[in-house]
Design a protein around this motif. Structure first.
Motif, PDB file in Angstrom:
ATOM      1  N   ASN A 174      21.816  33.323  40.123  1.00  0.00           N
ATOM      2  CA  ASN A 174      20.866  34.388  40.467  1.00  0.00           C
ATOM      3  C   ASN A 174      21.567  35.708  40.790  1.00  0.00           C
ATOM      4  O   ASN A 174      20.911  36.681  41.173  1.00  0.00           O
ATOM      5  N   GLY A 175      22.889  35.732  40.636  1.00  0.00           N
ATOM      6  CA  GLY A 175      23.643  36.941  40.929  1.00  0.00           C
ATOM      7  C   GLY A 175      23.975  37.117  42.392  1.00  0.00           C
ATOM      8  O   GLY A 175      24.549  38.134  42.777  1.00  0.00           O
ATOM      9  N   ARG A 176      23.624  36.133  43.218  1.00  0.00           N
ATOM     10  CA  ARG A 176      23.931  36.206  44.643  1.00  0.00           C
ATOM     11  C   ARG A 176      25.358  35.718  44.899  1.00  0.00           C
ATOM     12  O   ARG A 176      25.868  34.865  44.180  1.00  0.00           O
ATOM     13  N   SER A 188      32.175  32.248  38.213  1.00  0.00           N
ATOM     14  CA  SER A 188      32.496  33.635  38.545  1.00  0.00           C
ATOM     15  C   SER A 188      32.917  33.731  40.005  1.00  0.00           C
ATOM     16  O   SER A 188      32.133  33.441  40.909  1.00  0.00           O
ATOM     17  N   LEU A 189      34.167  34.126  40.222  1.00  0.00           N
ATOM     18  CA  LEU A 189      34.711  34.269  41.571  1.00  0.00           C
ATOM     19  C   LEU A 189      34.873  35.752  41.889  1.00  0.00           C
ATOM     20  O   LEU A 189      35.451  36.512  41.104  1.00  0.00           O
ATOM     21  N   GLU A 198      28.833  19.830  43.009  1.00  0.00           N
ATOM     22  CA  GLU A 198      27.598  19.041  42.921  1.00  0.00           C
ATOM     23  C   GLU A 198      26.450  19.824  42.287  1.00  0.00           C
ATOM     24  O   GLU A 198      25.638  19.270  41.561  1.00  0.00           O
ATOM     25  N   ASP A 199      26.367  21.107  42.555  1.00  0.00           N
ATOM     26  CA  ASP A 199      25.271  21.921  42.023  1.00  0.00           C
ATOM     27  C   ASP A 199      25.800  22.828  40.914  1.00  0.00           C
ATOM     28  O   ASP A 199      25.883  24.043  41.056  1.00  0.00           O
ATOM     29  N   LYS A 200      26.124  22.243  39.786  1.00  0.00           N
ATOM     30  CA  LYS A 200      26.730  22.996  38.691  1.00  0.00           C
ATOM     31  C   LYS A 200      25.756  23.973  38.049  1.00  0.00           C
ATOM     32  O   LYS A 200      26.154  25.019  37.551  1.00  0.00           O
ATOM     33  N   SER A 201      24.473  23.642  38.047  1.00  0.00           N
ATOM     34  CA  SER A 201      23.501  24.553  37.430  1.00  0.00           C
ATOM     35  C   SER A 201      23.437  25.877  38.180  1.00  0.00           C
ATOM     36  O   SER A 201      23.151  26.923  37.589  1.00  0.00           O
TER      37      SER A 201
END
Length: 482
Positions: A215-217, A258-259, A246-249
């Motif tokens: 979501n870009g957050r 993206s880091l 665990e939450d790859k989506s």
């Protein structure tokens, strides 16, 4: 000795128990002995104190055991003593230290009495040393200044198809200040960051690491604060939580990780001891001094107005301003960097500034040449503040900040709060928050505040949290019998 520490709000490591040292100074009247001042933040269970010490340097002339009296003081806005303590008949060996572990409460300096101790975000301390039984009525002082400057670096590291990687991955980010070497292991739960500094004035660094979700957050996953970068090299490790995998989506949208990295680099520059401060002192001056300083100021102003011997140009979108590389470099580290290194500004004979209006550029140049802020208004002060921050003209930024503080009203307070937050100006931000809370009845009922809550909900939330916690602090405690 009188020692000024400018932009002390950026000195965040000092509040975490680190020592802060002045330039060394030689006291000719005290057998040529050499001294320095030390400030400490002393941690306690509930509060913190500032420790203040006088140190005799090891490479020092004079007898091995030298007895002196001394007074340590914090000065107020008008140069008067706001807090002092005196010690008598202290014997200093070479490399010896005397002082006060609990000289003053940290909260008084940085919070409750900030306007007294930190005018324009500058702390001024004083040390007086004498050998006679009585303190001399008049003392000859040396002056030194330490400037804290903050430089920021940020970048995003995008890793494509991390699911196909069979081993760790490495990336480098480098500029003229610092080299970052990033290594992410194959399980994506550990990040090693190695840094090498190319600027000897960089002493401290903090790093904030986030993962940008679908979501870009930004999800914050680690913050690191170095208390010392003096060895020029630094390494640290961040561990990412299991939820990242665990939450790859959410965290690996379209198989991309993206880091986001935000680094804050603090530089400490000392201007050594001399008989007067290296820049004109602010405040009330005598008529004779005004007459003496007016001539060189007028001369520099004519250099700007008449373009005498100009060797470069400042170009906006619509106008050209003749200028002098030496004067720009003397007043702004950013300009000095442009003209000192092999950059286009050094060779092209001009500097392009297209993100500021002509009036703002003219005002900035007029200040650089003549220390002048003629006809400053709220809007022009806000724009000039931004320009001063970009080109690291600290005295101009402080002057604009003071103007904005003095001209706060319910209609513009929210705008100044946003400005302070954008430029990470904790001193200005704190002043505006205090003003809004004092004038909360007018501010909270205004249309500006309603618009502010909609456009900057996080800032509004932080301010309300501050209001609540301030109320909690001053609630009277119940007695045990109650």
């Amino acid at each position: 000795m009188r020692w000024k520490i400018e932009n002390i709000s950026h000195c965040w490591w000092f509040k975490k128990g680190e020592r802060f040292e002045s330039p060394a100074f030689v006291a000719d009247a005290l057998e040529g002995t050499k001294w320095s001042l030390w400030l400490y933040s002393v941690e306690k269970t509930e509060d913190s104190d500032i420790g203040f010490y006088l140190k005799r340097e090891e490479d020092c002339r004079g007898p091995d055991n030298f007895e002196v009296h001394f007074q340590l003081a914090f000065l107020g806005k008008d140069g008067s003593i706001a807090k002092e303590r005196t010690a008598a008949k202290c014997k200093f060996m070479k490399n010896g230290t005397w002082g006060f572990k609990k000289f003053l409460e940290l909260e008084r300096v940085f919070v409750t009495e900030r306007e007294t101790f930190l005018p324009e975000d500058t702390l001024t301390v004083q040390c007086t040393i004498w050998t006679t039984d009585e303190k001399p009525e008049e003392s000859k002082y040396l002056f030194a200044t330490t400037a804290i400057k903050v430089k920021r670096r940020s970048f995003v590291w995008k890793i494509d198809k991390p699911s196909t990687l069979k081993s760790g991955i490495r990336n480098k980010f480098k500029d003229n200040l610092i080299d970052f070497d990033l290594v992410l292991n194959e399980a994506f739960d550990r990040l090693d960051i190695n840094m090498t500094s190319f600027d000897e004035t960089i002493k401290y660094i903090s790093c904030n690491t986030s993962v940008i979700d679908s979501n870009g957050r930004k999800a914050n996953y680690g913050k690191f604060l170095s208390s010392d970068l003096k060895k020029e090299e630094l390494s640290f490790m961040l561990l990412f939580p299991e939820i990242l995998i665990e939450d790859k989506s959410l965290y690996f949208p379209n198989d991309v990780l993206s880091l986001d990295f935000e680094f804050v680099l603090a530089t400490v520059e000392h201007f050594g001891c001399r008989l007067k401060y290296p820049k004109l002192e602010s405040g009330v001056v005598g008529k004779e001094k005004c007459r003496n300083t007016a001539v060189p100021i007028d001369d520099f102003k004519s250099l700007y107005n008449d373009a005498i011997f100009s060797d470069t140009e400042i170009r906006s979108s619509t106008k050209t301003f003749p200028a002098h590389k030496a004067i720009l470099s003397a007043r702004s580290p950013v300009f000095r960097n442009m003209f000192s290194h092999d950059m286009k500004e050094k060779n092209s004979g001009h500097v392009d500034i297209t993100d500021f209006e002509d009036d703002t550029i003219h005002r900035m140049l007029l200040y650089i040449y003549a220390d002048s802020l003629e006809g400053l208004q709220f809007e022009s002060a806000s724009k000039l503040y931004v320009a001063a921050d970009k080109y690291e003209i600290l005295s101009l930024k402080n002057r604009c900040s003071s103007f904005l503080k003095e001209n706060l009203c319910p209609e513009n307070a929210c705008d100044v709060l946003v400005l302070a937050d954008l430029h990470n100006d904790d001193d200005l931000k704190s002043s505006v928050q205090d003003y809004i809370l004092r004038q909360r009845k007018e501010v909270f009922c205004s249309q500006e505040w309603r618009d502010f809550m909609r456009t900057h909900p996080k800032l509004a939330e932080n301010l309300m949290y501050r209001k609540i916690t301030n109320n909690m602090i001053y609630l009277p405690r119940k007695r045990k019998s109650e």
